[in-house]
Motif scaffolding. Structure first.
Motif, short mmCIF file in Angstrom:
data_model
loop_
_atom_site.label_atom_id
_atom_site.label_comp_id
_atom_site.label_asym_id
_atom_site.label_seq_id
_atom_site.Cartn_x
_atom_site.Cartn_y
_atom_site.Cartn_z
N LEU A 33 -15.09 1.09 7.99
CA LEU A 33 -14.09 0.54 7.08
C LEU A 33 -14.39 -0.94 6.89
N ASP A 34 -14.53 -1.36 5.65
CA ASP A 34 -14.74 -2.78 5.35
C ASP A 34 -13.38 -3.43 5.16
N MET A 35 -12.88 -4.04 6.22
CA MET A 35 -11.54 -4.63 6.20
C MET A 35 -11.60 -6.03 5.59
N PRO A 36 -10.77 -6.28 4.59
CA PRO A 36 -10.73 -7.62 4.01
C PRO A 36 -10.01 -8.58 4.94
N ALA A 37 -10.19 -9.85 4.71
CA ALA A 37 -9.47 -10.85 5.49
C ALA A 37 -7.99 -10.77 5.12
N ILE A 41 -5.83 -10.48 10.72
CA ILE A 41 -7.29 -10.41 10.84
C ILE A 41 -7.85 -11.58 10.02
N PRO A 42 -8.18 -12.68 10.65
CA PRO A 42 -8.62 -13.85 9.87
C PRO A 42 -9.90 -13.59 9.06
N PRO A 43 -11.03 -13.20 9.66
CA PRO A 43 -12.22 -12.98 8.83
C PRO A 43 -12.30 -11.53 8.38
N ALA A 44 -13.01 -11.32 7.30
CA ALA A 44 -13.28 -9.94 6.89
C ALA A 44 -14.16 -9.31 7.97
N GLN A 45 -13.96 -8.03 8.24
CA GLN A 45 -14.68 -7.35 9.30
C GLN A 45 -15.02 -5.93 8.87
N THR A 46 -16.04 -5.37 9.52
CA THR A 46 -16.32 -3.94 9.38
C THR A 46 -15.91 -3.27 10.67
N TRP A 47 -15.02 -2.29 10.57
CA TRP A 47 -14.60 -1.51 11.73
C TRP A 47 -15.41 -0.23 11.73
#
Length: 70
Positions: A33-37, A41-47
């Protein structure tokens, strides 16, 4: 992150693209999952979630009492 934050984000057009990988039997083995900031969740992350051992029995145990309902 509480579900209500995801629900609120979705109502405002925030999207989390998903990539899924299936094995030869068509079972889900990996999901990204490409989670946006977004708060908290401060930075965008890939879960990344990985699934394995289909068909293997694993005993279930209850969580500690302090974790129930949270």
């Amino acid at each position: 992150m509480p579900l209500r934050r995801f629900t609120a984000a979705a109502r405002h057009g925030v999207r989390a693209p998903v990539r899924a990988t299936l094995d030869a039997a068509g079972r889900l083995t990996r999901m990204e999952l490409d989670m946006p900031a977004m708060y908290p969740i401060p930075p965008a992350q890939t879960w990344t979630l990985e699934f394995s051992a289909y068909g293997a029995a694993k005993p279930a145990t209850a969580p500690p009492a302090g974790q129930i309902g949270s």
